[in-house]
Design a protein around this motif. Structure first.
Motif, PDB file in Angstrom:
ATOM      1  N   ILE A 184       0.839  -1.199   0.000  1.00  0.00           N
ATOM      2  CA  ILE A 184       0.000   0.000   0.000  1.00  0.00           C
ATOM      3  C   ILE A 184       0.875   1.250   0.000  1.00  0.00           C
ATOM      4  O   ILE A 184       0.584   2.240  -0.676  1.00  0.00           O
ATOM      5  N   ASP A 185       1.972   1.202   0.728  1.00  0.00           N
ATOM      6  CA  ASP A 185       2.897   2.327   0.766  1.00  0.00           C
ATOM      7  C   ASP A 185       3.443   2.621  -0.625  1.00  0.00           C
ATOM      8  O   ASP A 185       3.540   3.789  -1.039  1.00  0.00           O
ATOM      9  N   GLU A 186       3.785   1.562  -1.366  1.00  0.00           N
ATOM     10  CA  GLU A 186       4.308   1.764  -2.718  1.00  0.00           C
ATOM     11  C   GLU A 186       3.213   2.251  -3.664  1.00  0.00           C
ATOM     12  O   GLU A 186       3.428   3.164  -4.465  1.00  0.00           O
ATOM     13  N   LEU A 187       2.035   1.651  -3.572  1.00  0.00           N
ATOM     14  CA  LEU A 187       0.942   2.049  -4.456  1.00  0.00           C
ATOM     15  C   LEU A 187       0.532   3.501  -4.229  1.00  0.00           C
ATOM     16  O   LEU A 187       0.208   4.230  -5.172  1.00  0.00           O
ATOM     17  N   ALA A 188       0.543   3.926  -2.997  1.00  0.00           N
ATOM     18  CA  ALA A 188       0.099   5.281  -2.665  1.00  0.00           C
ATOM     19  C   ALA A 188       1.021   6.350  -3.229  1.00  0.00           C
ATOM     20  O   ALA A 188       0.646   7.526  -3.276  1.00  0.00           O
ATOM     21  N   GLN A 189       2.215   5.956  -3.660  1.00  0.00           N
ATOM     22  CA  GLN A 189       3.127   6.928  -4.264  1.00  0.00           C
ATOM     23  C   GLN A 189       2.653   7.375  -5.637  1.00  0.00           C
ATOM     24  O   GLN A 189       3.175   8.353  -6.184  1.00  0.00           O
ATOM     25  N   HIS A 190       1.693   6.654  -6.199  1.00  0.00           N
ATOM     26  CA  HIS A 190       1.164   6.998  -7.523  1.00  0.00           C
ATOM     27  C   HIS A 190      -0.084   7.866  -7.334  1.00  0.00           C
ATOM     28  O   HIS A 190      -1.131   7.364  -6.917  1.00  0.00           O
ATOM     29  N   PRO A 191      -0.009   9.149  -7.615  1.00  0.00           N
ATOM     30  CA  PRO A 191      -1.116  10.059  -7.280  1.00  0.00           C
ATOM     31  C   PRO A 191      -2.401   9.775  -8.040  1.00  0.00           C
ATOM     32  O   PRO A 191      -3.475  10.207  -7.610  1.00  0.00           O
ATOM     33  N   GLN A 192      -2.322   9.052  -9.163  1.00  0.00           N
ATOM     34  CA  GLN A 192      -3.543   8.772  -9.920  1.00  0.00           C
ATOM     35  C   GLN A 192      -4.306   7.579  -9.355  1.00  0.00           C
ATOM     36  O   GLN A 192      -5.432   7.290  -9.786  1.00  0.00           O
ATOM     37  N   LEU A 193      -3.725   6.877  -8.383  1.00  0.00           N
ATOM     38  CA  LEU A 193      -4.373   5.697  -7.830  1.00  0.00           C
ATOM     39  C   LEU A 193      -5.252   6.060  -6.634  1.00  0.00           C
ATOM     40  O   LEU A 193      -4.804   6.723  -5.701  1.00  0.00           O
ATOM     41  N   HIS A 194      -6.505   5.629  -6.699  1.00  0.00           N
ATOM     42  CA  HIS A 194      -7.449   5.781  -5.604  1.00  0.00           C
ATOM     43  C   HIS A 194      -7.693   4.413  -4.974  1.00  0.00           C
ATOM     44  O   HIS A 194      -7.205   3.397  -5.466  1.00  0.00           O
ATOM     45  N   CYS A 195      -8.469   4.390  -3.915  1.00  0.00           N
ATOM     46  CA  CYS A 195      -8.717   3.130  -3.208  1.00  0.00           C
ATOM     47  C   CYS A 195     -10.151   3.108  -2.701  1.00  0.00           C
ATOM     48  O   CYS A 195     -10.669   4.136  -2.249  1.00  0.00           O
ATOM     49  N   HIS A 223      -2.271   6.582   4.264  1.00  0.00           N
ATOM     50  CA  HIS A 223      -1.573   6.541   2.983  1.00  0.00           C
ATOM     51  C   HIS A 223      -2.253   7.352   1.891  1.00  0.00           C
ATOM     52  O   HIS A 223      -1.588   8.032   1.101  1.00  0.00           O
ATOM     53  N   PHE A 224      -3.578   7.254   1.802  1.00  0.00           N
ATOM     54  CA  PHE A 224      -4.296   7.884   0.694  1.00  0.00           C
ATOM     55  C   PHE A 224      -4.957   9.200   1.069  1.00  0.00           C
ATOM     56  O   PHE A 224      -5.265  10.010   0.186  1.00  0.00           O
ATOM     57  N   GLY A 225      -5.192   9.405   2.352  1.00  0.00           N
ATOM     58  CA  GLY A 225      -5.924  10.588   2.778  1.00  0.00           C
ATOM     59  C   GLY A 225      -7.377  10.499   2.327  1.00  0.00           C
ATOM     60  O   GLY A 225      -7.742   9.642   1.520  1.00  0.00           O
ATOM     61  N   PRO A 226      -8.229  11.376   2.817  1.00  0.00           N
ATOM     62  CA  PRO A 226      -9.639  11.336   2.435  1.00  0.00           C
ATOM     63  C   PRO A 226      -9.872  11.763   0.986  1.00  0.00           C
ATOM     64  O   PRO A 226     -10.968  11.588   0.469  1.00  0.00           O
ATOM     65  N   GLU A 227      -8.850  12.281   0.318  1.00  0.00           N
ATOM     66  CA  GLU A 227      -9.013  12.743  -1.062  1.00  0.00           C
ATOM     67  C   GLU A 227      -8.989  11.605  -2.067  1.00  0.00           C
ATOM     68  O   GLU A 227      -9.438  11.772  -3.211  1.00  0.00           O
ATOM     69  N   ARG A 228      -8.465  10.430  -1.676  1.00  0.00           N
ATOM     70  CA  ARG A 228      -8.351   9.329  -2.639  1.00  0.00           C
ATOM     71  C   ARG A 228      -9.034   8.047  -2.160  1.00  0.00           C
ATOM     72  O   ARG A 228      -8.766   6.978  -2.682  1.00  0.00           O
ATOM     73  N   LEU A 229      -9.907   8.174  -1.192  1.00  0.00           N
ATOM     74  CA  LEU A 229     -10.685   7.032  -0.729  1.00  0.00           C
ATOM     75  C   LEU A 229     -12.149   7.231  -1.091  1.00  0.00           C
ATOM     76  O   LEU A 229     -12.667   8.341  -1.005  1.00  0.00           O
TER      77      LEU A 229
END
Length: 291
Positions: A184-195, A223-229
């Motif tokens: 998840i730490d690695e994936l979250a480095q990609h700003p276009q990825l949401h969860c 990792h994602f903050g409320p902006e990408r969940l």
């Protein structure tokens, strides 16, 4: 507050293309259609939803278009297309045409494909380029075995809009955390990825209490903050562990705990932006803000 369910399903087993259902709990081996959900969704206060494929056929995607036209709450469909087909671009174009604006994303069932590196195959580059060029989202249905390949796909298509379904299916029942959180730490480095904040209760084993999901939810917000969940019910899979309203209440409580004041984003705005849904959201109250 307007609530958008970013992940729900309908299916009709008599269609014959839901092979995975043969190995699913018996309670899921029946039809789940709009008439089975509408009252629960309304009682929970959910206004709109995104309908997600549950069979690896383009025919099922067209069936979902038909159902969506009978369910006014459905404002988008995430479908399936054969990403390995030589004419994948034409197939996507045909689904876009047949969907009449409903198709908002595509989802291969990567978790069910024998090769865990399938998503990273160069032979899929053309398909992913087509998804991106058509302005569609990509739903990543993966578990931990496929997370490394997803990371490599993100490197190959850095502009692709991707959402991780069900938080990548951490091994909650086994109490394992470190391996999942490192990915998840690695994936979250990609700003276009949401969860998607979805599917977590169904990962619990018996008799593990639902409180066991909290550290995973906390990690997702970290990792994602409320902006990408974005919240999703994962109905009817959810019904094996909880009812629709209960999971919504749990998710609201945890969101308030780890990201106070962000419910409008997690439960509506993020999904609307990510899938480019035709939904009018309330304008934030700017009373007292500088002119």
């Amino acid at each position: 507050m307007i609530i958008v369910d970013a992940h729900q399903h309908y299916w009709q087993p008599s269609r014959g293309d839901y092979g995975w259902l043969a190995h699913a709990p018996i309670a899921l081996q029946q039809a789940f259609l709009p008439a089975d959900l509408c009252a629960q969704r309304e009682a929970a206060g959910v206004t709109f939803s995104v309908l997600v494929q549950a069979a690896p056929t383009e025919e099922e995607t067209r069936y979902l278009f038909e159902l969506a036209r009978t369910d006014e709450a459905v404002v988008g469909v995430v479908g399936w297309v054969d990403l390995e087909a030589d004419d994948v671009g034409a197939r996507i174009d045909a689904l876009l045409r047949d969907g009449g604006g409903l198709l908002r994303g595509l989802r291969p069932m990567a978790q069910d494909i024998a090769d865990p590196d399938w998503l990273a195959r160069p032979s899929l580059d053309r398909a992913f380029d087509c998804i991106q060029d058509c302005g569609l989202a990509f739903d990543a249905l993966v578990g931990m075995p496929q997370l490394p390949a997803l990371c490599r796909r993100l490197l190959r298509n850095p502009q692709l809009s991707v959402v991780l379904d069900h938080a990548g299916k951490p091994a909650i029942a086994d109490g394992r955390f470190d391996q999942w959180t490192s990915w998840i730490d690695e994936l979250a480095q990609h700003p276009q990825l949401h969860c998607k904040l979805s599917g977590l209760l169904t990962l619990l084993g018996e008799p593990i209490h639902e409180d066991a999901i909290e550290p995973y939810v906390a990690d997702l917000f970290s990792h994602f903050g409320p902006e990408r969940l974005m919240w999703g019910s994962d109905w009817p899979v959810l019904t094996t562990h909880a009812d629709f309203g209960h999971w919504l209440r749990v998710a609201v409580m945890l969101t308030e705990r780890y990201a106070p004041g962000s419910q409008a984003d997690v439960f509506a705005a993020n999904a609307v932006r990510f899938y480019a849904l035709d939904v009018d959201l309330p304008v934030p109250d700017l009373v007292g803000a500088p002119p």
